[in-house]
Design a protein around this motif. Structure first.
Motif, short mmCIF file in Angstrom:
data_model
loop_
_atom_site.label_atom_id
_atom_site.label_comp_id
_atom_site.label_asym_id
_atom_site.label_seq_id
_atom_site.Cartn_x
_atom_site.Cartn_y
_atom_site.Cartn_z
N UNK A 194 9.70 1.63 19.83
CA UNK A 194 8.93 2.81 19.69
C UNK A 194 8.44 2.58 18.21
N UNK A 195 9.14 2.57 17.10
CA UNK A 195 8.84 2.82 15.73
C UNK A 195 8.04 1.61 15.43
N UNK A 196 8.17 0.17 15.81
CA UNK A 196 7.74 -0.86 15.58
C UNK A 196 6.19 -0.67 16.09
N UNK A 197 6.10 -0.37 17.36
CA UNK A 197 4.59 0.03 17.94
C UNK A 197 3.91 1.08 17.05
N UNK A 198 4.36 1.98 16.46
CA UNK A 198 3.83 3.00 15.71
C UNK A 198 3.38 2.53 14.61
N UNK A 199 3.93 1.58 14.04
CA UNK A 199 4.00 1.07 12.71
C UNK A 199 2.67 0.03 12.95
N UNK A 200 2.66 -0.64 13.86
CA UNK A 200 1.59 -1.69 14.03
C UNK A 200 0.20 -0.94 14.22
N UNK A 201 0.22 0.22 15.09
CA UNK A 201 -1.08 1.09 15.28
C UNK A 201 -1.59 1.55 14.05
N UNK A 202 -0.76 1.85 13.06
CA UNK A 202 -0.93 2.30 11.72
C UNK A 202 -2.03 1.25 10.94
N UNK A 203 -1.34 0.05 11.09
CA UNK A 203 -1.71 -0.84 10.15
C UNK A 203 -3.18 -1.59 10.87
N UNK A 204 -3.27 -1.15 12.11
CA UNK A 204 -4.58 -1.68 12.67
C UNK A 204 -5.76 -0.72 12.67
N UNK A 205 -5.70 0.27 11.97
CA UNK A 205 -6.77 1.30 11.85
C UNK A 205 -7.66 0.59 10.81
N UNK A 206 -9.00 1.16 11.04
CA UNK A 206 -10.03 0.71 10.06
C UNK A 206 -9.79 1.21 8.56
N UNK A 207 -10.30 0.77 7.48
CA UNK A 207 -9.86 0.88 6.35
C UNK A 207 -10.32 2.21 5.86
N UNK A 208 -11.55 2.64 6.44
CA UNK A 208 -12.00 4.10 5.84
C UNK A 208 -10.89 5.17 6.76
N UNK A 209 -10.48 4.72 7.90
CA UNK A 209 -9.51 5.85 8.44
C UNK A 209 -8.41 5.82 7.74
N UNK A 210 -7.93 4.70 7.13
CA UNK A 210 -6.66 4.56 6.35
C UNK A 210 -6.75 5.39 5.15
N UNK A 211 -7.94 5.38 4.67
CA UNK A 211 -8.13 6.12 3.34
C UNK A 211 -8.05 7.53 3.61
N UNK A 212 -8.84 8.06 4.50
CA UNK A 212 -8.98 9.28 4.81
C UNK A 212 -7.79 9.86 5.02
N UNK A 213 -6.73 9.25 5.56
CA UNK A 213 -5.43 10.00 5.76
C UNK A 213 -5.00 10.52 4.22
N UNK A 214 -5.53 9.96 3.04
CA UNK A 214 -4.96 10.50 1.99
C UNK A 214 -5.88 11.26 1.23
N UNK A 215 -7.17 11.43 1.41
CA UNK A 215 -8.37 11.91 0.75
C UNK A 215 -8.68 12.97 1.64
N UNK A 216 -8.80 14.42 1.10
CA UNK A 216 -9.32 15.40 1.88
C UNK A 216 -10.44 15.99 1.31
N UNK A 217 -10.90 15.45 0.08
CA UNK A 217 -12.08 16.28 -0.45
C UNK A 217 -13.02 14.79 -0.81
N UNK A 218 -14.30 15.10 -1.09
CA UNK A 218 -15.16 14.20 -1.47
C UNK A 218 -14.67 13.40 -2.85
N UNK A 219 -14.66 12.25 -2.88
CA UNK A 219 -14.22 11.64 -4.30
C UNK A 219 -15.51 10.93 -4.69
N UNK A 220 -15.74 11.18 -6.08
CA UNK A 220 -16.93 10.61 -6.63
C UNK A 220 -16.44 9.51 -7.89
N UNK A 221 -15.50 9.14 -7.86
CA UNK A 221 -14.83 7.95 -8.74
C UNK A 221 -14.68 6.72 -7.71
N UNK A 222 -14.42 5.66 -8.31
CA UNK A 222 -14.23 4.45 -7.77
C UNK A 222 -12.87 4.47 -7.18
N UNK A 223 -12.48 4.19 -6.15
CA UNK A 223 -11.09 4.02 -5.58
C UNK A 223 -10.80 2.34 -5.42
#
Length: 603
Positions: free
Chosen positions: A505-534
């Motif tokens: 179960x843990x391995x499957x969950x970890x795999x799903x997280x790694x397969x998300x699009x890049x913008x989804x991954x970043x959105x998990x850490x950013x909750x406000x508009x960002x105006x500088x380069x990341x």
């Protein structure tokens, strides 16, 4: 007429007795019914050899149990044709070497008793004793004398007594038939290999004797030793007819070593507590078991062939198992016997009984064998141990635990043969035997693999004539251990399965997280508009994080939010790849269109 002749000859003989007058009151001359003449003197009446007044032909001189000390060269001069001289019971201290200078052609029997100091037999070899047939020497010191050399030229010598002569070894004299070595210093273990017909080793210190090559031996006396072992390594003792093992320390005897010609066996005054007549001598007629520790005797047809049986001084428990013996003793009418209890009754509820006794002829891999199963009812735990016997040849097993219910006999089992197999119960009250005959014709193939819990006893290296027994020690205790082990194994398996599921179960969950699009991954850490380069996220990331902004299409709100970005034109003019654009959700696409329109207006 013959009687009259003998009577007249006896009168003449008495009148012509060659003794001097001083000995006539202590000695007398006589003649036997066979015509042989003798001179005999009373016991304890002589201090030296009597004097003879003239030479006369006599056959025997008897001077036993007197006080004669010396034998001079002239002691027998006037009876030079004497055939037998008996000086038993004297205490000789000196024997002249020339004693028999005139008797070499006549002397046939010689009996002498010393005082334990005479250590030379020169008087026997100085002059040849051509007709000497019997020699008895008592209380001589023969420790350092080469007896083989002494008797080498006495070719007619057949019977030799060397009693109390301090001998430590058995001499080997080929032409002698009877050798008596009673009361010497023989000790420890004796490996007996002789050419004698009769051998007396009584009253020594022998602890163990092993019969080897004794093809002529007819009689063997081993009484009054310290024997605790009696064995035979070969079958070359087949002519033995008389065996005396009395007054020793024996507790058992292997009947296999006794041949079928044995007639007389004396086992009295030993320590036998049980006797097993499983393979007995077929010709035995006399058996002495008196003064042992016997409490019971197993019934056997062997006893029916006896003419004499002595069971005196044994502590017999005369219960129902000995009724047959009581009847036999009445029939033999030889000796009396006593019982510690004499009601000849048994308490059946106390006696162990066997309820199942099955023997199956089977094939174990490449070997033939017998599988033996039994069940015993022993409510009062009276059984000491069990044993299994099998013939062809007769063999007996080691002691088997009373809790055991299964045994396997392997090796040396031949096809198309009859085997007699017995299970013996040795218990408090008696020895019970249960037997079956089985014919080895068609074995049942054993498809079950021998378990590691089977105790395999192989008699390939068996030196004690014991059969090979494969005993199954798999009893109830082992069953409990097996059940406990199975439960523990099942529990461990269940825990292991749960652990594997959780890890998956843990391995499957970890795999799903790694397969998300890049913008989804970043959105998990950013909750406000960002105006500088990341460092990892591209500019569609800013758009994705605007999910927290209202979906309102009011461009003024967007313009206000973007007014602060005038100092960072890099982000304003960056474009978004078409692939990334296509991957946006519909609501995000709408937001992106509003953003583009706002940009145009600002320009």
């Amino acid at each position: 007429m013959l009687f009259l002749f003998i009577f007249l000859f006896s009168i003449h003989l008495l009148q012509s007795c060659p003794l001097t007058d001083e000995y006539l009151s202590r000695c007398h001359c006589g003649i036997l019914t066979n015509g042989e003449s003798y001179i005999k003197c009373d016991e304890n009446s002589l201090n030296h050899i009597p004097k003879f007044k003239r030479s006369y032909s006599y056959d025997e001189l008897i001077l036993i149990n007197n006080n004669i000390k010396n034998l001079s060269s002239t002691s027998f001069d006037n009876i030079k044709t004497i055939k037998r001289i008996n000086l038993h019971g004297n205490s000789l201290s000196l024997i002249d070497e020339n004693l028999f200078r005139l008797l070499g052609n006549y002397l046939e029997e010689l009996i002498l008793t010393g005082n334990n100091q005479i250590n030379s037999l020169e008087f026997l070899t100085r002059f040849p004793l051509k007709k000497l047939r019997l020699l008895k020497l008592n209380r001589f010191n023969l420790t350092n004398i080469n007896l083989e050399k002494i008797f080498l030229n006495m070719t007619n010598l057949e019977i030799v007594y060397l009693n109390s002569c301090q001998l430590k070894q058995i001499p080997h004299i080929n032409h002698i038939k009877y050798l008596d070595l009673e009361d010497n210093f023989l000790s420890n273990t004796i490996f007996l290999s002789t050419s004698y017909y009769q051998l007396n080793l009584a009253h020594n210190h022998i602890s163990s004797i092993i019969l080897q090559n004794n093809k002529n031996l007819i009689s063997l006396n081993l009484s009054k030793n310290n024997l605790n072992e009696f064995y035979s390594l070969t079958i070359s003792n087949k002519n033995l007819t008389t065996l005396d093992l009395s007054y020793n320390h024996l507790t058992s005897i292997d009947w296999i070593i006794l041949n079928d010609k044995l007639l007389y066996l004396n086992l009295s005054s030993n320590y036998f507590s049980t006797t097993k007549f499983n393979s007995f001598p077929k010709s035995l007629t006399s058996l002495d078991l008196s003064s042992n520790q016997l409490k019971t005797i197993e019934k056997n047809l062997f006893f029916q062939q006896l003419n004499y049986l002595n069971l005196n001084l044994n502590p017999f428990d005369c219960d129902c198992h000995l009724k047959w013996l009581r009847n036999l003793m009445k029939k033999l009418n030889t000796t009396t016997w006593s019982c510690s209890s004499s009601d000849f009754k048994c308490q059946s509820n106390l006696m162990p009984q066997i309820s199942i006794f099955n023997i199956t002829f089977m094939k174990y891999f490449s070997q033939h064998g017998f599988s033996i199963q039994w069940s015993i009812i022993d409510n009062y735990q009276t059984i000491d141990y069990l044993q299994i016997t099998i013939d062809k040849p007769y063999r007996t097993s080691r002691k088997i635990s009373s809790n055991q219910t299964h045994a396997i006999i392997l090796n040396n089992i031949e096809l198309y043969q009859y085997y007699h197999i017995c299970l013996i119960l040795i218990h408090k009250y008696a020895n019970d035997k249960y037997c079956q005959d089985i014919f080895t014709k068609t074995p049942i193939l054993n498809k079950m693999k021998l378990q590691e819990t089977d105790v395999i006893l192989n008699d390939d290296n068996n030196n004690n004539n014991e059969i090979e027994i494969n005993t199954n020690d798999f009893n109830d205790n082992h069953l409990y251990l097996l059940l406990i082990g199975s439960c523990i194994g099942a529990l461990l398996t269940f825990i292991l399965l749960l652990t594997c599921c959780y890890l998956c179960y843990r391995l499957h969950k970890y795999k799903n997280i790694n397969e998300q699009p890049i913008y989804e991954q970043c959105s998990q850490h950013i909750h406000y508009p960002i105006y500088h380069s990341h460092p990892t996220c591209s500019h569609h990331q800013i758009i994705y994080n605007s999910e927290n902004i209202s979906n309102s299409t009011d461009s003024s709100r967007i313009d206000a939010s973007l007014s602060s970005t005038t100092n960072n034109p890099k982000h304003i003019y960056q474009t978004i790849d078409s692939q990334e654009y296509r991957s946006l959700k519909r609501q995000h696409q709408q937001l992106f269109e509003l953003w583009k329109e706002s940009v145009k207006q600002n320009r």
